[in-house]
Design an enzyme around this catalytic site. Structure first.
Site, PDB file in Angstrom:
ATOM      1  N   HIS A 119       0.854  -1.193   0.000  1.00 25.99           N
ATOM      2  CA  HIS A 119       0.000   0.000   0.000  1.00 25.99           C
ATOM      3  C   HIS A 119       0.887   1.239   0.000  1.00 25.99           C
ATOM      4  CE1 HIS A 119      -2.499   3.118   2.029  1.00 25.99           C
ATOM      5  NE2 HIS A 119      -3.448   2.581   1.290  1.00 25.99           N
ATOM      6  N   ASP A 177      -7.117  13.026  -7.521  1.00 23.42           N
ATOM      7  CA  ASP A 177      -6.718  11.828  -6.777  1.00 23.42           C
ATOM      8  C   ASP A 177      -7.991  11.076  -6.431  1.00 23.42           C
ATOM      9  OD1 ASP A 177      -5.473   9.879  -5.326  1.00 23.42           O
ATOM     10  OD2 ASP A 177      -4.791  11.172  -3.700  1.00 23.42           O
ATOM     11  N   MET A 178      -8.251  10.011  -7.144  1.00 22.78           N
ATOM     12  CA  MET A 178      -9.534   9.329  -6.992  1.00 22.78           C
ATOM     13  C   MET A 178      -9.388   7.813  -6.956  1.00 22.78           C
ATOM     14  SD  MET A 178     -11.113   9.546 -10.871  1.00 22.78           S
ATOM     15  CE  MET A 178     -11.988   7.984 -10.731  1.00 22.78           C
ATOM     16  N   ALA A 179     -10.240   7.198  -6.155  1.00 16.97           N
ATOM     17  CA  ALA A 179     -10.416   5.756  -6.238  1.00 16.97           C
ATOM     18  C   ALA A 179     -11.398   5.483  -7.366  1.00 16.97           C
ATOM     19  CB  ALA A 179     -10.958   5.214  -4.920  1.00 16.97           C
ATOM     20  N   LYS A 229     -18.443   2.179 -16.021  1.00 11.85           N
ATOM     21  CA  LYS A 229     -17.293   3.009 -16.382  1.00 11.85           C
ATOM     22  C   LYS A 229     -16.192   2.895 -15.320  1.00 11.85           C
ATOM     23  CE  LYS A 229     -19.989   6.333 -19.088  1.00 11.85           C
ATOM     24  NZ  LYS A 229     -20.396   7.742 -19.277  1.00 11.85           N
ATOM     25  N   GLY A 311      -8.547  19.252  -6.363  1.00 12.83           N
ATOM     26  CA  GLY A 311      -7.433  19.518  -5.457  1.00 12.83           C
ATOM     27  C   GLY A 311      -7.604  20.778  -4.634  1.00 12.83           C
TER      28      GLY A 311
END
Length: 352
Positions: A119, A177-179, A229, A311
């Site tokens: 991680h 910054d995305m999951a 998606k 951001g």
């Protein structure tokens, strides 16, 4: 539930001392501590100091080797494959980033794949470092199984994150910054620790039914953002980070909380771009500023006071938390205090 407010520098120093006592080399301890506190500053609490205990547990169980050598397996002008040899994810990530930026300066762009990692924290941590060097960065990572393919019930792919950092001039930089899930699984872990419900649509239980119970969600699956998606994006990140690099993919990326027999073998991909190879840097920054200013001046929907860029909220939260402190849930604060007692480090020095 009572929260403990911590000075960010004191909290980072506490974590640094803890990881030093746990046997990490000094540079590694500094990177891991910085990565964790940076996440808390930006409001990504699921990737912050809440991870300290599990990191330590995996060191003690031999599931992370903080002394392994991070090595280049193969290399060409603009491509490198790095084997982290099961060191800390953020330490491996920083080394891969350094290689990518150096290669990009020499060749215009660089692709650095990583296998044998763990991680690695938030993608924004690396994006910010690249922006400091006036570079564009795309970074992605796969993760252990927590999300079903569209139409499935049980987890097969991870909430594989994607981050992009783009510098600007006078305006704030663009930081995505995305999951690839509706929400990072770490947020469900935090909700479970706090004893809180989660919103409908975040997850399903082990039988495939929608749930607001955080513990039931942890036994089931989080859902992909945007349905098919998000599932497709998560899959291509797994392909580029795992299949391409020789790291784990799908069920072969092992869960850091549940698997105590095998290292995680997480894979990452770093793509660095030297802006000057396209247009002069200062011109690019001026064009970015123009773009951002014009975007923010667009007509606003009813009830909206301001248009934000990716951001920007996290930047503001960082400034607020640097000034006023980071609030830790009582359970997390107690856990850190116990870790401090174990290593002879006073956690109270980190709090206001």
């Amino acid at each position: 539930m009572v929260a403990t407010r911590c000075n960010w520098q004191g909290l980072q120093d506490f974590c640094y001392q803890v990881f030093m006592k746990a046997g990490l080399p000094e540079p590694s301890a500094a990177i891991v501590a910085e990565s964790l506190v940076e996440a808390d500053l930006r409001g990504v609490d699921s990737h912050g100091v809440v991870r300290t205990a599990i990191y330590l547990k995996r060191i003690e169980a031999g599931m992370i080797d903080p002394h392994s050598q991070i090595e280049k397996v193969s290399e060409s002008d603009a491509n490198v494959l790095v084997d982290g040899n099961n060191n800390f994810g953020s330490v491996i990530g920083r080394r891969a980033l350094e290689i990518a930026m150096e290669k990009a300066k020499n060749n215009g762009a660089a692709f650095v794949g990583v296998k044998g990692s763990n991680h690695f924290g938030t993608g924004a941590y690396y994006a910010l470092k690249a922006i400091e060097q006036d570079m564009i960065l795309l970074v992605m990572s796969n993760a252990s199984q927590t999300m079903p393919p569209t139409g499935g019930v049980r987890p097969f792919i991870g909430t594989n994150p994607l981050a992009v950092g783009v510098p600007s001039g006078e305006e704030l930089p663009f930081i995505l910054d995305m999951a690839t899930s509706v929400v990072a699984r770490g947020k469900i872990i935090v909700a479970a620790q706090k004893g809180e419900d989660i919103p409908t649509g975040w997850a399903i239980d082990k039988d495939g039914k929608p749930t607001t119970d955080a513990n039931a969600a942890l036994e089931g699956s989080v859902l992909p953002v945007g349905g098919p998606k998000g599932y497709a994006i998560s899959m291509f990140i797994d392909i580029l980070s795992g299949v391409l690099t020789g790291a784990g993919f799908g069920k072969y990326v092992h869960n850091m909380y549940d698997n105590w027999e095998q290292p995680q073998n997480v894979g990452h991909l770093f793509i660095a771009v030297d802006i000057n190879r396209f247009i002069p840097l200062e011109l690019f920054k001026a064009r970015m500023d123009q773009y951002i200013r014009e975007l923010k001046q667009e007509p606003k929907a009813h009830g909206i006071q301001e248009i934000l860029i990716p951001g920007e909220l996290e930047y503001r939260r960082t400034q607020e938390r640097k000034a006023n402190g980071i609030e830790l849930p009582q359970k997390v604060a107690e856990e850190l205090a116990e870790i401090g007692r174990r290593f002879g480090i006073d956690f109270s020095k980190a709090s206001f």
